[in-house]
Design an enzyme around this catalytic site. Sequence first.
Site, PDB file in Angstrom:
ATOM      1  N   CYS A   1      24.381 -76.792 -81.270  1.00 17.52           N
ATOM      2  CA  CYS A   1      24.593 -75.415 -80.844  1.00 17.52           C
ATOM      3  C   CYS A   1      24.605 -75.408 -79.321  1.00 17.52           C
ATOM      4  O   CYS A   1      24.209 -76.382 -78.684  1.00 17.52           O
ATOM      5  CB  CYS A   1      23.476 -74.488 -81.345  1.00 17.52           C
ATOM      6  SG  CYS A   1      23.378 -74.340 -83.135  1.00 17.52           S
TER       7      CYS A   1
ATOM      8  N   GLY B   1      29.485 -75.618 -80.901  1.00 17.56           N
ATOM      9  CA  GLY B   1      29.307 -74.826 -82.105  1.00 17.56           C
ATOM     10  C   GLY B   1      30.495 -73.913 -82.302  1.00 17.56           C
ATOM     11  O   GLY B   1      30.754 -73.043 -81.465  1.00 17.56           O
TER      12      GLY B   1
ATOM     13  N   ASN C   1      18.810 -74.040 -79.579  1.00 16.55           N
ATOM     14  CA  ASN C   1      19.579 -75.248 -79.859  1.00 16.55           C
ATOM     15  C   ASN C   1      18.599 -76.322 -80.307  1.00 16.55           C
ATOM     16  O   ASN C   1      17.659 -76.646 -79.582  1.00 16.55           O
ATOM     17  CB  ASN C   1      20.336 -75.700 -78.605  1.00 16.55           C
ATOM     18  CG  ASN C   1      20.970 -77.071 -78.770  1.00 16.55           C
ATOM     19  OD1 ASN C   1      21.277 -77.493 -79.876  1.00 16.55           O
ATOM     20  ND2 ASN C   1      21.163 -77.770 -77.662  1.00 16.55           N
ATOM     21  N   GLY C   2      18.799 -76.863 -81.499  1.00 16.00           N
ATOM     22  CA  GLY C   2      17.912 -77.894 -82.010  1.00 16.00           C
ATOM     23  C   GLY C   2      17.552 -77.634 -83.455  1.00 16.00           C
ATOM     24  O   GLY C   2      18.215 -76.859 -84.151  1.00 16.00           O
TER      25      GLY C   2
ATOM     26  N   TYR D   1      28.887 -88.524 -77.274  1.00 12.51           N
ATOM     27  CA  TYR D   1      29.848 -87.633 -77.920  1.00 12.51           C
ATOM     28  C   TYR D   1      29.646 -86.151 -77.646  1.00 12.51           C
ATOM     29  O   TYR D   1      30.598 -85.436 -77.361  1.00 12.51           O
ATOM     30  CB  TYR D   1      29.822 -87.884 -79.435  1.00 12.51           C
ATOM     31  CG  TYR D   1      30.732 -86.985 -80.245  1.00 12.51           C
ATOM     32  CD1 TYR D   1      32.112 -87.115 -80.176  1.00 12.51           C
ATOM     33  CD2 TYR D   1      30.210 -86.004 -81.079  1.00 12.51           C
ATOM     34  CE1 TYR D   1      32.960 -86.294 -80.917  1.00 12.51           C
ATOM     35  CE2 TYR D   1      31.043 -85.179 -81.832  1.00 12.51           C
ATOM     36  CZ  TYR D   1      32.413 -85.329 -81.745  1.00 12.51           C
ATOM     37  OH  TYR D   1      33.237 -84.517 -82.465  1.00 12.51           O
TER      38      TYR D   1
END
Length: 499
Positions: free
Chosen positions: A29, A55, A130-131, A271
């Site tokens: 995210c 996301g 995020n996570g 990535y």
Amino acid sequence: MTDHHTPSNSSPLPLTTSPFDDDKFHDECGVFGVYNTPEASTHAVLGLHSLQHRGQEAAGIVSFHEGQFYSHKSLGHVADNFNTQPVISSLPGNSAIGHVRYSTSGGAGLRNVQPLFADLASGGFAVAHNGNLTNALTLRKQLVQKGAIFQSTSDSEVVIHLIATSTYLNLQDKFIDAMRRIEGAFAFVALAEDCLIGARDPLGVRPLVLGKLHDDSYIFASETCALDIIGADYIRDVEPGEVVTISEKGLESTKPFPSVSPRPCIFEHVYFSRPDSLTSGTSVYKVRKNIGRELAKECQLNADLVVPVPDSGVPAAIGYAQEAGIPFELGIIRNHYVGRTFIEPSDTIRHLGVKLKHNANRGELDGKIVVLIDDSIVRGTTSVKIVDMVRQAGAKEVHMYIASPPTTDPCYYGVDTPDKEKLLASNMTIDEMAEHIGADSLKFISIDGLYRAVGEDNRNKECPQYCDACFSGEYPTPLTDNNASDADKQFSLLTDSRA
């Protein structure tokens, strides 16, 4: 609170998620926060647009203006749902936070779109995460048993309930109290009536940076590319275990967690992050070129061409070609307009699907010994199609070289990955994998080579400098929910499902 929802993408064609990207880790995210600037929501839209790669399922923004919170949440891309002046005008104020989402814990659906908002005893509070919290289900069960009523299946909502039930007096202390109870990986941005908060887990697994727009206007973002798009200056990374509060008092920093050795996610370098971003102050693009160079040192071949699998394999392929002295060519051309498709993914379309996204450049490949460079192999499904496509274009030999070690284990820290039994490298030897994808040979960079590429001498086996669990199986935090009893796992099926 004024709340607006857009239920789906507004295109007249029935869109489905692309069935041709199932051989990649899906990005986690992205979070963004801005404090004390006119047109905060416009800045948030631009910031989220630059974080779209993190996301692509949904996006949301919450702003604050004159005692009132405003929200707009939508399924689909930022550009599809935050593209009109009426939408922007519905989010007034000088402060805002935003979120782009790919569902990991909690599954899809509008009710899970962030930022999440709650009216607490201490005032309104919105949070974007995020996570992934590895003890969220355990905490959720405890909270439900005490009478908590959840409105979503997102693990992030646990934090709202922990703040609401904290016995501390002020909101910042309640927030820190909640942070101390959660496990796993997190980068939070939170908006209250009088402040903006940014927080990062003690290991720093998930990224968060701090920027400045002008003298008293600050930005939090998952990546520096979100600062660039609005002309903000990069100040520094939010440090692992740091909570930064921005208010009329200025910037206040605290580190309320026990000190531990940081373990940021190494896959950000491979990535996830955009190549034009900085990670820990280091150019992602340069690191990816370094990965290619290290791969060339470890895996030499007398080849005619180095060809990237676009787009994520491009920087590593450039580095490999420069180190090996082999020409770099765009032997595969990517169609950038295929991310989602109106075509139903039937078996026939799935078979042809890779050609919707990639097409071989026959004029460069015919009769050549080719080194294909890609960032990773997850299930191997796309690799099979890519290798076959290059062969069909006349390549004499096709060798697949990968700019990361074999992916043997799933991620529990905010990345949607297959179960271990579906990961190709956890079930086959490298030679078996090469035969499976149809390559003449298959090589991966070593884990020490990857560490050298990001600036370390080698991987510290006693205390690795990064989280590399997807390659090593060594998870840096407890996996409380994963190790839960059968009864608790049954509870998790009822309350929280992976997308």
